[in-house]
Design a protein around this motif. Structure first.
Motif, PDB file in Angstrom:
ATOM      1  N   PRO A 198      78.859  89.086 -41.084  1.00  6.51           N
ATOM      2  CA  PRO A 198      80.226  89.464 -40.714  1.00  6.51           C
ATOM      3  C   PRO A 198      81.154  88.260 -40.785  1.00  6.51           C
ATOM      4  N   SER A 199      82.444  88.513 -40.881  1.00 10.61           N
ATOM      5  CA  SER A 199      83.434  87.434 -40.772  1.00 10.61           C
ATOM      6  C   SER A 199      83.616  87.103 -39.292  1.00 10.61           C
ATOM      7  N   PRO A 200      83.791  85.817 -38.939  1.00 11.25           N
ATOM      8  CA  PRO A 200      83.900  84.643 -39.812  1.00 11.25           C
ATOM      9  C   PRO A 200      82.587  83.911 -40.056  1.00 11.25           C
ATOM     10  N   LEU A 201      81.446  84.443 -39.563  1.00 11.69           N
ATOM     11  CA  LEU A 201      80.156  83.777 -39.762  1.00 11.69           C
ATOM     12  C   LEU A 201      79.860  83.586 -41.239  1.00 11.69           C
ATOM     13  N   GLN A 202      80.175  84.602 -42.039  1.00 12.55           N
ATOM     14  CA  GLN A 202      79.936  84.527 -43.484  1.00 12.55           C
ATOM     15  C   GLN A 202      80.690  83.367 -44.114  1.00 12.55           C
ATOM     16  N   GLU A 203      81.973  83.267 -43.826  1.00 16.60           N
ATOM     17  CA  GLU A 203      82.801  82.212 -44.416  1.00 16.60           C
ATOM     18  C   GLU A 203      82.424  80.834 -43.870  1.00 16.60           C
ATOM     19  N   ASP A 204      82.046  80.788 -42.600  1.00 19.02           N
ATOM     20  CA  ASP A 204      81.636  79.509 -42.012  1.00 19.02           C
ATOM     21  C   ASP A 204      80.368  78.982 -42.676  1.00 19.02           C
ATOM     22  N   PHE A 205      79.398  79.875 -42.892  1.00 20.93           N
ATOM     23  CA  PHE A 205      78.124  79.432 -43.466  1.00 20.93           C
ATOM     24  C   PHE A 205      78.312  78.874 -44.870  1.00 20.93           C
ATOM     25  N   ILE A 206      78.996  79.594 -45.730  1.00 25.10           N
ATOM     26  CA  ILE A 206      79.151  79.113 -47.100  1.00 25.10           C
ATOM     27  C   ILE A 206      80.086  77.908 -47.151  1.00 25.10           C
ATOM     28  N   GLY A 207      81.095  77.878 -46.292  1.00 25.95           N
ATOM     29  CA  GLY A 207      82.002  76.732 -46.275  1.00 25.95           C
ATOM     30  C   GLY A 207      81.306  75.447 -45.894  1.00 25.95           C
ATOM     31  N   ALA A 248      71.426  87.923 -43.594  1.00 28.28           N
ATOM     32  CA  ALA A 248      71.926  89.009 -42.745  1.00 28.28           C
ATOM     33  C   ALA A 248      72.022  88.519 -41.307  1.00 28.28           C
ATOM     34  N   PRO A 249      72.810  89.207 -40.469  1.00 29.36           N
ATOM     35  CA  PRO A 249      72.983  88.785 -39.073  1.00 29.36           C
ATOM     36  C   PRO A 249      71.879  89.284 -38.145  1.00 29.36           C
ATOM     37  N   GLY A 250      71.005  90.165 -38.635  1.00 23.49           N
ATOM     38  CA  GLY A 250      69.948  90.709 -37.786  1.00 23.49           C
ATOM     39  C   GLY A 250      68.912  91.440 -38.618  1.00 23.49           C
ATOM     40  N   ASP A 251      67.775  91.733 -38.002  1.00 24.86           N
ATOM     41  CA  ASP A 251      66.691  92.411 -38.723  1.00 24.86           C
ATOM     42  C   ASP A 251      67.118  93.772 -39.263  1.00 24.86           C
ATOM     43  N   ASP A 296      74.348  81.999 -35.093  1.00 28.87           N
ATOM     44  CA  ASP A 296      75.387  81.001 -34.838  1.00 28.87           C
ATOM     45  C   ASP A 296      74.896  79.989 -33.803  1.00 28.87           C
ATOM     46  N   ARG A 297      73.945  79.135 -34.225  1.00 27.81           N
ATOM     47  CA  ARG A 297      73.455  78.073 -33.349  1.00 27.81           C
ATOM     48  C   ARG A 297      73.060  76.866 -34.188  1.00 27.81           C
ATOM     49  N   SER A 298      73.080  75.705 -33.579  1.00 30.24           N
ATOM     50  CA  SER A 298      72.858  74.457 -34.310  1.00 30.24           C
ATOM     51  C   SER A 298      71.446  74.387 -34.889  1.00 30.24           C
ATOM     52  N   GLY A 299      71.344  73.768 -36.059  1.00 32.82           N
ATOM     53  CA  GLY A 299      70.050  73.561 -36.691  1.00 32.82           C
ATOM     54  C   GLY A 299      69.588  74.680 -37.586  1.00 32.82           C
ATOM     55  N   VAL A 300      70.142  75.866 -37.417  1.00 29.76           N
ATOM     56  CA  VAL A 300      69.689  77.020 -38.198  1.00 29.76           C
ATOM     57  C   VAL A 300      70.068  76.874 -39.670  1.00 29.76           C
ATOM     58  N   SER A 301      71.282  76.427 -39.941  1.00 29.92           N
ATOM     59  CA  SER A 301      71.765  76.339 -41.321  1.00 29.92           C
ATOM     60  C   SER A 301      70.896  75.426 -42.176  1.00 29.92           C
ATOM     61  N   ASP A 302      70.511  74.275 -41.649  1.00 31.61           N
ATOM     62  CA  ASP A 302      69.695  73.335 -42.429  1.00 31.61           C
ATOM     63  C   ASP A 302      68.368  73.958 -42.830  1.00 31.61           C
TER      64      ASP A 302
END
Length: 232
Positions: A164-173, A109-112, A139-145
């Protein structure tokens, strides 16, 4: 083979909810991870404002229409498809399937606040689903890993995203190739839409989305007409 239709350059499969569920069940029994996205009007509006989002959405293994407006503006008249999109039937069937089989899920999720809404919704209506973990995606570096490591360590079946889009598509992509799960399902704002169905705020939002989409489709049609005229 189902009929395809197009919304602002995005090719969609006109699956019924039952047909989409058959695909989802097949995904659950195969590897590597398969991706499902519920495409609503708000996501399509993002297509008009984010240049490469269209390509990212097209990479999903299954796109399910979660907004009756999209079908209407595409000229779809099939009553079954219209009714199922309006009631988000596929989402409800998929969550019931996860509940019945007591599948393990990981929430993004994007927030609590959004995470709590999703968690409470699942616990209230689909209590058989085992929530093995949850994370906030920023949306910041290092979080995804870090999040990928937690997902893979949780040994889950399905990732449920309300990003939300485009964060959702960016993360899975960016992370699809390293995620250890059977299915990713991007719900976006679907849970909120289901809960707010028929209230005044929801009707106003639906009106805005429909107006925006109609305006964008007309603009695209004029552009195409202009291009055709210039070639003659």
């Amino acid at each position: 083979m189902c009929e395809k239709f197009e919304v602002l350059g995005v090719q969609l499969d006109g699956y019924t909810a039952k047909e989409a569920m058959q695909e989802a069940i097949r995904y659950m029994e195969t590897e590597p991870i398969s991706t499902i996205e519920i495409l609503a009007g708000s996501s399509v509006i993002e297509l008009t404002e984010t240049g490469d989002l269209r390509e990212k959405i097209a990479q999903m293994d299954l796109l399910v229409v979660g907004d009756r407006t999209l079908l209407e503006l595409s000229g779809v008249e099939d009553r079954t498809l219209l009714r199922e999109a309006e009631t988000n039937l596929f989402v409800k069937m998929f969550l019931r399937y996860l509940k019945k089989d007591r599948r393990k899920v990981f929430l993004l999720a994007p927030g609590d606040d959004k995470q709590e809404i999703l968690r409470e919704y699942l616990e209230r209506y689909y209590s058989g689903i085992e929530i093995s973990g949850a994370e906030i995606v920023e949306d910041r570096s290092g979080v995804s890993d870090m999040i990928v490591n937690k997902i893979n360590g949780a040994e889950i079946d399905c990732i449920i995203s309300v990003l939300p889009s485009p964060l959702q598509e960016d993360f899975i992509g960016e992370n699809k190739s390293v995620l250890d799960a059977r299915i990713w399902v991007g719900l976006g704002e679907v849970i909120k839409n289901i809960q707010q169905k028929n209230n005044k705020k929801s009707r106003l939002q639906d009106f805005f989305v429909k107006f925006k989409l109609k305006s964008e489709i007309k603009r695209k049609e004029k552009e195409q007409q202009g291009q055709s005229g210039s070639k003659q």
